[in-house]
Scaffold this active site. Structure first.
Site, PDB file in Angstrom:
ATOM      1  N   HIS A 248      -1.770  -5.412   1.878  1.00  0.00           N
ATOM      2  CA  HIS A 248      -1.110  -4.272   1.736  1.00  0.00           C
ATOM      3  C   HIS A 248      -0.041  -4.427   3.013  1.00  0.00           C
ATOM      4  CE1 HIS A 248      -2.737  -0.949  -0.302  1.00  0.00           C
ATOM      5  NE2 HIS A 248      -4.248  -1.262   0.167  1.00  0.00           N
TER       6      HIS A 248
ATOM      7  N   CYS B 297      -8.807   1.197  -4.423  1.00  0.00           N
ATOM      8  CA  CYS B 297      -7.978   1.384  -3.346  1.00  0.00           C
ATOM      9  C   CYS B 297      -7.729   2.933  -3.150  1.00  0.00           C
ATOM     10  CB  CYS B 297      -6.494   0.588  -3.655  1.00  0.00           C
ATOM     11  SG  CYS B 297      -5.223   0.780  -2.276  1.00  0.00           S
ATOM     12  N   LEU B 298      -7.684   3.164  -1.822  1.00  0.00           N
ATOM     13  CA  LEU B 298      -7.581   4.680  -1.618  1.00  0.00           C
ATOM     14  C   LEU B 298      -6.217   5.078  -1.940  1.00  0.00           C
ATOM     15  CD1 LEU B 298      -9.445   4.982   1.924  1.00  0.00           C
ATOM     16  CD2 LEU B 298     -10.353   5.679  -0.695  1.00  0.00           C
TER      17      LEU B 298
ATOM     18  N   HIS C 272      -7.550  -8.078   0.361  1.00  0.00           N
ATOM     19  CA  HIS C 272      -6.992  -6.810  -0.079  1.00  0.00           C
ATOM     20  C   HIS C 272      -5.937  -6.001   0.838  1.00  0.00           C
ATOM     21  CE1 HIS C 272      -7.142  -2.906  -2.592  1.00  0.00           C
ATOM     22  NE2 HIS C 272      -6.640  -2.329  -1.500  1.00  0.00           N
ATOM     23  N   GLU C 273      -6.651  -5.713   1.979  1.00  0.00           N
ATOM     24  CA  GLU C 273      -5.926  -5.054   3.413  1.00  0.00           C
ATOM     25  C   GLU C 273      -4.742  -5.935   3.699  1.00  0.00           C
ATOM     26  OE1 GLU C 273      -6.683  -2.338   3.498  1.00  0.00           O
ATOM     27  OE2 GLU C 273      -8.292  -2.359   2.460  1.00  0.00           O
TER      28      GLU C 273
ATOM     29  N   GLY D 162     -11.861  -0.031   3.462  1.00  0.00           N
ATOM     30  CA  GLY D 162     -10.804  -0.277   4.348  1.00  0.00           C
ATOM     31  C   GLY D 162      -9.666   0.257   3.869  1.00  0.00           C
TER      32      GLY D 162
ATOM     33  N   GLN E 232      -0.882   2.465   4.772  1.00  0.00           N
ATOM     34  CA  GLN E 232      -1.309   3.445   3.819  1.00  0.00           C
ATOM     35  C   GLN E 232      -1.308   4.688   4.582  1.00  0.00           C
ATOM     36  OE1 GLN E 232      -5.129   1.036   2.953  1.00  0.00           O
ATOM     37  NE2 GLN E 232      -4.842   2.364   0.801  1.00  0.00           N
TER      38      GLN E 232
HETATM   39 ZN    ZN Z   1      -5.977  -0.688  -0.761  1.00  0.00          ZN
END
Ligand code: ZN
Length: 194
Positions: A138, A92-93, A134-135, A45, A50
């Site tokens: 963000h 998480c990226l 999670h997204e 995701g 991000q």
């Molecule tokens: Zn993340």
């Protein structure tokens, strides 16, 4: 436009995103690029802030591979219902190589728009429910490390400090602009599409 994934503690990750009002070919290209970037970095995701964009949308493919699974695009998502609790390890990226268990709702109902402007409303459980929450976080500037237990936080503290040192180093080298420049760029982008 070359997108890259911002790493903690970049201030854009704390930006509360605004609803999108304009979807056009350019945005569709950005979304395609976000999927490609996500696959290259082995994620499932990716949220707009991000990649330094102040808009309320995110992309998910629970299989994390272009040839598998399904590509979901959630524009202006709303979490309508949550139920149950589930704990599982998350990453998480924006936090490379950091993983820790996070408690989330087990099931969520989300409504959003897709790229064709159609309203979608779905109930998810398992990995999809976790990824959506999670997204969605963000978009409000909330990061998964904000949701760790005290023990979980302690276990990643050193790794977070390392990312903070890298960030400071990048800033001193001028690779990352100052807070004021970052904020005014986000504001300009907001004026374009929100
Ligand atoms: Zn993340």
């Amino acid at each position: 436009m070359a997108l890259r994934v911002l790493k903690y503690p970049h201030p854009a990750l704390r930006h509360k995103s605004k609803p999108l009002r304009r979807v056009d070919g350019e945005l569709k290209d950005v979304i395609r690029e976000m999927f490609d970037l996500m696959y290259r970095q082995k994620g499932v995701g990716l949220a707009a802030n991000q990649v330094d964009l102040p808009y309320r949308f995110f992309v998910i493919n629970p299989e994390g591979e272009p040839t598998k699974g399904r590509e979901f695009v959630f524009l202006n998502p709303v979490l309508e219902k949550r139920s149950g609790t589930a704990e599982a390890e998350e990453g998480c990226l924006s936090f490379p190589e950091i993983f820790a268990p996070v408690k989330r709702s087990a099931k969520v109902t989300v409504s959003a728009y897709d790229l064709d402007g159609q309203e979608i409303r779905c109930e998810f459980d398992g990995l999809m429910a976790r990824a959506v929450q999670h997204e969605y976080d963000h978009l409000d500037g909330v990061l998964f490390v904000d949701r760790l237990s005290p023990t979980g936080l302690l276990s990643v503290k050193e790794a977070l400090a390392e990312l903070e040192r890298e960030f400071e180093g990048d800033r001193q080298r001028g690779v990352i602009p100052d807070d004021q420049k970052i904020a005014s760029r986000l504001e300009r982008l907001e004026q374009l599409r929100t």
